[in-house]
Design an enzyme around this catalytic site. Structure first.
Site, PDB file in Angstrom:
ATOM      1  N   HIS A 114       0.837  -1.203   0.000  1.00 13.08           N
ATOM      2  CA  HIS A 114       0.000   0.000   0.000  1.00 13.08           C
ATOM      3  C   HIS A 114       0.870   1.250   0.000  1.00 13.08           C
ATOM      4  CE1 HIS A 114       0.140   1.161   4.354  1.00 13.08           C
ATOM      5  NE2 HIS A 114       0.235  -0.142   4.571  1.00 13.08           N
ATOM      6  N   ASP A 157       5.817   1.714   7.115  1.00 15.13           N
ATOM      7  CA  ASP A 157       4.408   1.433   6.835  1.00 15.13           C
ATOM      8  C   ASP A 157       3.848   2.495   5.894  1.00 15.13           C
ATOM      9  OD1 ASP A 157       1.910   0.223   6.960  1.00 15.13           O
ATOM     10  OD2 ASP A 157       1.352   1.205   8.818  1.00 15.13           O
ATOM     11  N   GLU A 209      -5.195   2.010   2.322  1.00 14.37           N
ATOM     12  CA  GLU A 209      -5.108   0.853   3.226  1.00 14.37           C
ATOM     13  C   GLU A 209      -5.322   1.289   4.666  1.00 14.37           C
ATOM     14  OE1 GLU A 209      -3.067  -2.112   5.910  1.00 14.37           O
ATOM     15  OE2 GLU A 209      -2.714   0.028   5.671  1.00 14.37           O
ATOM     16  N   ASP A 221       3.689  -5.967   3.623  1.00 14.53           N
ATOM     17  CA  ASP A 221       3.209  -4.849   4.443  1.00 14.53           C
ATOM     18  C   ASP A 221       3.564  -5.006   5.912  1.00 14.53           C
ATOM     19  OD1 ASP A 221       1.903  -2.649   5.503  1.00 14.53           O
ATOM     20  OD2 ASP A 221      -0.081  -3.523   5.357  1.00 14.53           O
ATOM     21  N   HIS A 271       2.794   3.816  12.287  1.00 15.06           N
ATOM     22  CA  HIS A 271       1.756   4.682  12.865  1.00 15.06           C
ATOM     23  C   HIS A 271       2.326   5.593  13.953  1.00 15.06           C
ATOM     24  CE1 HIS A 271      -1.686   1.724  11.601  1.00 15.06           C
ATOM     25  NE2 HIS A 271      -0.860   2.011  10.605  1.00 15.06           N
TER      26      HIS A 271
END
Length: 190
Positions: free
Chosen positions: A21, A33, A67, A95, A166
């Site tokens: 993604h 990520d 995503e 991922d 994140h």
């Protein structure tokens, strides 16, 4: 979604999808990520093209969007191709950070254990030979499962992923060049 493909020479209507993604959380650069995986997918495409080999099946390279917002890009793609889902032979997603690929979880498709062992045998020397029973969630491969498509997310070394993704520390300095080269090679071979 950003899509490219290498047309198959024998069965062009049969498709293998290699994906990652493209989007990330906006608190940092999004390297683990999922920029690292996007780069590995693009490098796999480049390596296959540079090899001069023509795959038997079409290989479609997809960098999915949305995503992080709920698999929006992959769900839209899978739904748009629902009528031809049986032509998709497999979806292989990367991922889980910048870490090297260690192998594959079978996603409940235990009948494919020997196939995965055979697929990974040429890259086992790179550390990618582990095939295990298990399920992985949370990423774009899941969008294809309701359509009966064999869909997988490679296992990877964590390399601090649980502390970077994140978060504000998901930055370019976390990329590990040797792991990215290994992941691209594994993607290209499988």
């Amino acid at each position: 979604n950003t899509i490219g493909e290498i047309r198959g020479r024998e069965w062009p209507g049969q498709v293998v999808i290699l994906g990652a993604h493209l989007d990330s959380w906006d608190v940092a650069q999004g390297v683990t990520d999922n920029g690292a995986s996007s780069v590995a997918v693009l490098e796999a495409a480049r390596v296959i093209m540079a090899s001069g080999l023509a795959p038997k099946r079409t290989i479609r390279f997809i960098l999915f969007s949305g995503e992080e917002q709920g698999l929006l890009g992959s769900r839209a793609y899978a739904a748009a191709h629902a009528a031809t889902a049986d032509s998709i032979q497999a979806v292989l997603v990367l991922d889980n950070g910048t870490g090297m690929i260690t192998g594959q979880a079978l996603q409940g498709r235990d009948e494919l254990e020997q196939l995965w062992k055979d697929l990974l045998a040429p890259v086992a020397g790179l550390g990618a030979g582990v095939v295990r029973q298990g399920m992985k969630g949370g990423t774009d491969h899941l969008a294809f499962v309701p359509y009966g498509v064999p869909a997988f997310n490679f296992d990877q070394e964590t390399r601090g992923y649980n502390h970077t993704h994140h978060s504000q520390s998901d930055t370019f300095d976390k990329a590990i060049g040797s792991d990215l080269r290994q992941a691209a090679a594994v993607l290209a071979v499988t």
